[in-house]
Design an enzyme around this catalytic site. Structure first.
Site, PDB file in Angstrom:
ATOM      1  N   SER A 196     -45.393  26.225 -18.173  1.00 28.56           N
ATOM      2  CA  SER A 196     -46.058  27.541 -18.198  1.00 28.56           C
ATOM      3  C   SER A 196     -46.368  27.971 -19.631  1.00 28.56           C
ATOM      4  O   SER A 196     -47.460  28.507 -19.913  1.00 28.56           O
ATOM      5  CB  SER A 196     -45.212  28.599 -17.497  1.00 28.56           C
ATOM      6  OG  SER A 196     -43.891  28.596 -17.986  1.00 28.56           O
ATOM      7  N   HIS A 219     -41.283  23.354 -11.458  1.00 27.56           N
ATOM      8  CA  HIS A 219     -41.106  24.359 -12.522  1.00 27.56           C
ATOM      9  C   HIS A 219     -40.622  25.661 -11.880  1.00 27.56           C
ATOM     10  O   HIS A 219     -39.566  25.678 -11.256  1.00 27.56           O
ATOM     11  CB  HIS A 219     -42.437  24.476 -13.269  1.00 27.56           C
ATOM     12  CG  HIS A 219     -42.396  25.261 -14.548  1.00 27.56           C
ATOM     13  ND1 HIS A 219     -41.255  25.515 -15.244  1.00 27.56           N
ATOM     14  CD2 HIS A 219     -43.408  25.861 -15.269  1.00 27.56           C
ATOM     15  CE1 HIS A 219     -41.526  26.225 -16.331  1.00 27.56           C
ATOM     16  NE2 HIS A 219     -42.831  26.458 -16.364  1.00 27.56           N
ATOM     17  N   ASP A 264     -32.886  28.065 -12.279  1.00 30.41           N
ATOM     18  CA  ASP A 264     -33.345  28.415 -10.933  1.00 30.41           C
ATOM     19  C   ASP A 264     -32.277  28.228  -9.873  1.00 30.41           C
ATOM     20  O   ASP A 264     -32.407  28.729  -8.758  1.00 30.41           O
ATOM     21  CB  ASP A 264     -34.577  27.566 -10.583  1.00 30.41           C
ATOM     22  CG  ASP A 264     -35.724  27.868 -11.511  1.00 30.41           C
ATOM     23  OD1 ASP A 264     -36.030  29.060 -11.695  1.00 30.41           O
ATOM     24  OD2 ASP A 264     -36.299  26.926 -12.085  1.00 30.41           O
ATOM     25  N   HIS A 267     -33.229  18.633 -15.594  1.00 27.87           N
ATOM     26  CA  HIS A 267     -34.104  19.289 -16.577  1.00 27.87           C
ATOM     27  C   HIS A 267     -34.735  18.242 -17.475  1.00 27.87           C
ATOM     28  O   HIS A 267     -34.111  17.213 -17.768  1.00 27.87           O
ATOM     29  CB  HIS A 267     -33.334  20.300 -17.434  1.00 27.87           C
ATOM     30  CG  HIS A 267     -34.227  21.287 -18.095  1.00 27.87           C
ATOM     31  ND1 HIS A 267     -34.793  21.073 -19.334  1.00 27.87           N
ATOM     32  CD2 HIS A 267     -34.709  22.483 -17.660  1.00 27.87           C
ATOM     33  CE1 HIS A 267     -35.553  22.100 -19.641  1.00 27.87           C
ATOM     34  NE2 HIS A 267     -35.530  22.975 -18.649  1.00 27.87           N
ATOM     35  N   ARG A 285     -28.619  29.628 -19.169  1.00 22.80           N
ATOM     36  CA  ARG A 285     -29.214  30.668 -18.317  1.00 22.80           C
ATOM     37  C   ARG A 285     -28.528  30.665 -16.942  1.00 22.80           C
ATOM     38  O   ARG A 285     -28.428  31.693 -16.281  1.00 22.80           O
ATOM     39  CB  ARG A 285     -30.731  30.445 -18.172  1.00 22.80           C
ATOM     40  CG  ARG A 285     -31.471  30.468 -19.511  1.00 22.80           C
ATOM     41  CD  ARG A 285     -32.929  30.064 -19.345  1.00 22.80           C
ATOM     42  NE  ARG A 285     -33.050  28.710 -18.814  1.00 22.80           N
ATOM     43  CZ  ARG A 285     -34.208  28.145 -18.473  1.00 22.80           C
ATOM     44  NH1 ARG A 285     -35.342  28.831 -18.596  1.00 22.80           N
ATOM     45  NH2 ARG A 285     -34.240  26.907 -17.994  1.00 22.80           N
TER      46      ARG A 285
HETATM   47  N1  AMX Z   1     -32.844  15.734  -7.637  1.00 22.48           N
HETATM   48  C1  AMX Z   1     -33.168  14.448  -7.351  1.00 22.48           C
HETATM   49  N2  AMX Z   1     -33.765  13.627  -8.238  1.00 22.48           N
HETATM   50  C2  AMX Z   1     -33.969  14.121  -9.468  1.00 22.48           C
HETATM   51  C3  AMX Z   1     -33.608  15.416  -9.843  1.00 22.48           C
HETATM   52  C4  AMX Z   1     -33.024  16.246  -8.861  1.00 22.48           C
HETATM   53  N3  AMX Z   1     -32.716  17.516  -9.103  1.00 22.48           N
HETATM   54  N4  AMX Z   1     -33.951  15.617 -11.126  1.00 22.48           N
HETATM   55  C5  AMX Z   1     -34.516  14.474 -11.543  1.00 22.48           C
HETATM   56  N5  AMX Z   1     -34.540  13.581 -10.535  1.00 22.48           N
HETATM   57  C6  AMX Z   1     -35.147  12.250 -10.531  1.00 22.48           C
HETATM   58  C7  AMX Z   1     -36.613  12.401 -10.918  1.00 22.48           C
HETATM   59  O1  AMX Z   1     -37.395  12.767  -9.786  1.00 22.48           O
HETATM   60  C8  AMX Z   1     -36.915  11.024 -11.444  1.00 22.48           C
HETATM   61  O2  AMX Z   1     -37.094  10.173 -10.336  1.00 22.48           O
HETATM   62  P1  AMX Z   1     -38.232   9.023 -10.346  1.00 22.48           P
HETATM   63  O3  AMX Z   1     -37.808   8.085 -11.434  1.00 22.48           O
HETATM   64  O4  AMX Z   1     -38.174   8.471  -8.989  1.00 22.48           O
HETATM   65  O5  AMX Z   1     -39.508   9.726 -10.673  1.00 22.48           O
HETATM   66  C9  AMX Z   1     -35.615  10.646 -12.141  1.00 22.48           C
HETATM   67  O6  AMX Z   1     -34.601  11.479 -11.570  1.00 22.48           O
HETATM   68  C10 AMX Z   1     -35.650  10.875 -13.646  1.00 22.48           C
HETATM   69  O7  AMX Z   1     -36.015  12.210 -13.901  1.00 22.48           O
HETATM   70  P2  AMX Z   1     -35.521  12.971 -15.215  1.00 22.48           P
HETATM   71  O8  AMX Z   1     -36.043  12.214 -16.377  1.00 22.48           O
HETATM   72  O9  AMX Z   1     -34.055  13.227 -15.154  1.00 22.48           O
HETATM   73  O10 AMX Z   1     -36.218  14.393 -15.068  1.00 22.48           O
HETATM   74  P3  AMX Z   1     -37.722  14.808 -15.415  1.00 22.48           P
HETATM   75  O11 AMX Z   1     -37.784  15.204 -16.831  1.00 22.48           O
HETATM   76  O12 AMX Z   1     -38.688  13.793 -14.954  1.00 22.48           O
HETATM   77  O13 AMX Z   1     -37.919  16.085 -14.469  1.00 22.48           O
HETATM   78  C11 AMX Z   1     -37.301  18.101 -13.451  1.00 22.48           C
HETATM   79  C12 AMX Z   1     -37.272  17.289 -14.731  1.00 22.48           C
HETATM   80  C13 AMX Z   1     -36.788  19.510 -13.718  1.00 22.48           C
HETATM   81  C14 AMX Z   1     -38.749  18.206 -12.950  1.00 22.48           C
HETATM   82  C15 AMX Z   1     -36.410  17.402 -12.402  1.00 22.48           C
HETATM   83  O14 AMX Z   1     -35.075  17.376 -12.838  1.00 22.48           O
HETATM   84  C16 AMX Z   1     -36.486  18.035 -11.038  1.00 22.48           C
HETATM   85  O15 AMX Z   1     -37.394  17.700 -10.253  1.00 22.48           O
HETATM   86  N6  AMX Z   1     -35.549  18.993 -10.702  1.00 22.48           N
HETATM   87  C17 AMX Z   1     -35.619  19.719  -9.456  1.00 22.48           C
HETATM   88  C18 AMX Z   1     -36.661  20.830  -9.544  1.00 22.48           C
HETATM   89  C19 AMX Z   1     -36.199  21.948 -10.465  1.00 22.48           C
HETATM   90  O16 AMX Z   1     -35.080  22.409 -10.375  1.00 22.48           O
HETATM   91  N7  AMX Z   1     -37.115  22.415 -11.307  1.00 22.48           N
HETATM   92  C20 AMX Z   1     -36.865  23.553 -12.207  1.00 22.48           C
HETATM   93  C21 AMX Z   1     -36.652  23.143 -13.641  1.00 22.48           C
HETATM   94  C22 AMX Z   1     -36.466  24.355 -14.538  1.00 22.48           C
HETATM   95  C23 AMX Z   1     -37.738  25.125 -14.621  1.00 22.48           C
HETATM   96  O17 AMX Z   1     -38.727  24.648 -15.134  1.00 22.48           O
HETATM   97  N8  AMX Z   1     -37.774  26.329 -14.127  1.00 22.48           N
END
Ligand code: AMX
Length: 479
Positions: A283, A313, A417, A362, A371
């Site tokens: 964002s 996000h 979140d 994250h 947070r």
């Molecule tokens: N549950 C299951 N799998 C997860 C996970 C979770 N909470 N977080 C990461 N992973 C997986 C990823 O999908 C990725 O899988 P892939 O290799 O099959 O694509 C693998 O673990 C490696 O990911 P990463 O390097 O640890 O994370 P990232 O930087 O790619 O993504 C984020 C970060 C936040 C998108 C991810 O952790 C996620 O999807 N979390 C759940 C959604 C969430 O809570 N989002 C809010 C974040 C905070 C915000 O912006 N408000």
């Protein structure tokens, strides 16, 4: 006496020591500020801009050709994680420690920023959003009188919302997602942009930031009415009542229809901690990118809101509540309790279905998000026996272990979140499809504070280089 107090606190903990230092430096800054009298935010910024411009020029001149890092093929394909290529003034995110707003951690801010009751300090409640807005924009800790001046200014500016915006929002289908309505409302308010008008009228580049500041303050002032109108339309009677004797957050609570001092305090904390998370998050980055084309702050932040609306996000806060309700429903259907064991089973079912656990993981953080921690502290103080809070706590006990065993995510700990929804729910705010709008009201303060500095510092159009897969292959093979 002060020296003795500091020495004693050194032995308490590093956090207490940092907080003590912050308090001392705050006290000396406050003395200096009192000597200068009560300033407006415009006056403070006007006095800072020439020096900041000169500092940036000097930085470029002295170090412009130095290398900050290299970019691997994995980073190029993998969402540019860790690539240092964006200047950001307002905050910095450390993977272990979490966010610092202008150098201050969240616990620091809770110690040094003015509150609704007046003086800073947790005994007087959570910091005012306006205090943090001032800190993010100016890098200075404001006095209570300065914050009150900003509150009054924002209340006044709220009336400048163009008259077509609320009728437009009233005409939208009730089943349109609140975030979609939010971006429509903000885009519609763009007709009032001072910057867009000044640009059309031929304002010189050196003056852009003055008009951008007008828009930044107006957007922040107008967002509560847009947001509250959506909430009241979708879930209630469409009536929005104000109480401008309160601060920004308290008035926003009244506009949403809540009249509860506990909820006001929660909203102050909520709006503060969601403001800024350095520049690379979707964002903030989207706002910065769109703004770099000299789109005005309304259009730029509408871009940021669209990014916030994604489930990876800002939408994660609604997803967390949906996920918890999923456990509750399944366990009720199976006649089981929601406990560590059943949460573990439900988590594995989610992971085995190739879905993410919302609220965990994250892109930058590698520890529990501060947070999250400060919201947990709030819950322990105000609602220790809340059933949903107990479930969130049990999830926190088991989830890092499960995600570590699962072995994919680089960060098995909770993010912001994971906790916000349960606090809102406690006060009866159960419409979780709306939660991301609250995040959006807050994020405006961080993303737009930076946008002001983007224009004040004359930052250029953002335009990184993309490469084709063929280029990467050929380039790497030739190395
Ligand atoms: N549950 C299951 N799998 C997860 C996970 C979770 N909470 N977080 C990461 N992973 C997986 C990823 O999908 C990725 O899988 P892939 O290799 O099959 O694509 C693998 O673990 C490696 O990911 P990463 O390097 O640890 O994370 P990232 O930087 O790619 O993504 C984020 C970060 C936040 C998108 C991810 O952790 C996620 O999807 N979390 C759940 C959604 C969430 O809570 N989002 C809010 C974040 C905070 C915000 O912006 N408000």
């Amino acid at each position: 006496m002060m020296g003795i107090a500091v020495c004693r606190n050194i032995f308490l903990s590093p956090i207490n020591f940092t907080t003590m230092l912050s308090k001392i430096s705050f006290a000396s800054r406050t003395l200096a500020r009192n000597a200068r009298g009560v300033a407006t935010i415009q006056e403070v910024l006007k006095s800072q801009v020439p020096q900041k411009q000169a500092d940036l020029l000097a930085l470029k001149k002295e170090h412009g050709d130095k290398v900050l890092g290299e970019v691997t093929v994995d980073q190029c394909i993998g969402g540019a994680r860790g690539v240092k290529c964006m200047l950001w003034e307002t905050s910095n995110l450390d993977a272990e420690e979490g966010i610092r707003f202008r150098g201050h951690t969240i616990p620091d801010c809770q110690q040094i920023l003015p509150t609704f009751k007046g003086p800073a300090g947790p005994e007087n409640g959570e910091p005012l959003l306006e205090s943090l807005f001032w800190l993010l924009l100016t890098s200075e800790v404001p006095t209570k009188a300065e914050v009150d001046g900003l509150t009054a200014d924002l209340h006044k500016r709220a009336a400048s919302l163009p008259s077509h915006v609320v009728p437009l929002l009233n005409s939208l289908p009730k089943d349109m997602h609140p975030m979609t309505q939010f971006t429509i409302g903000l885009n519609a308010a763009q007709t009032g942009s001072a910057f867009a008008k000044a640009y059309q009228d031929g304002a010189p580049k050196t003056e852009y930031h003055e008009y951008v500041l007008e828009d930044v303050l107006n957007v922040v002032a107008q967002l509560p009415e847009i947001a509250a109108t959506i909430y009241r339309n979708v879930y209630f009677d469409g009536v929005v009542s104000k109480d401008t004797s309160l601060d920004y957050s308290g008035n926003f609570c009244r506009m949403l229809g809540y009249d509860d001092k506990g909820f006001d305090e929660l909203m102050r904390l909520y709006l503060c901690i969601h403001t800024d998370h350095e520049g690379g998050n979707a964002s903030a980055h989207a706002t910065h990118l769109v703004g770099s084309t000299l789109s005005d702050p309304y259009l730029a932040y509408a871009g940021g809101l669209n990014a916030l609306a994604g489930p990876l996000h800002g939408l994660a806060n609604q997803e967390v509540l949906g996920w918890i309700q999923g456990i509750q429903k399944q366990m009720a259907d199976e006649g089981k309790e929601v406990n560590a064991e059943t949460i573990t089973q439900f988590t594995w079912d989610t992971l085995n279905a190739k879905k993410v656990i919302p609220g965990y993981g994250h892109a930058v953080l590698r520890k529990t998000d501060p947070r999250y921690s400060c919201q947990r502290e709030f819950a322990l103080k105000h609602m220790p026996d809340d059933e949903l809070f107990k479930i969130v706590s049990t999830i926190y006990e088991v989830m890092p272990g499960i995600l570590t065993e699962h072995g994919k995510t680089k960060n098995p700990y909770p993010n912001v979140d994971s906790h916000s929804g349960v606090l809102l729910w406690h006060y009866g705010f159960t419409q979780f499809q709306y939660y991301t709008v609250l995040f959006g009201v807050s994020r405006a303060v961080g993303a737009l504070s930076q946008l002001y500095w983007d224009r004040a510092l004359g930052l250029p159009l953002e335009r990184p280089k993309s490469v084709t897969p063929e280029f990467i292959k050929k380039f790497c093979e030739s190395q």
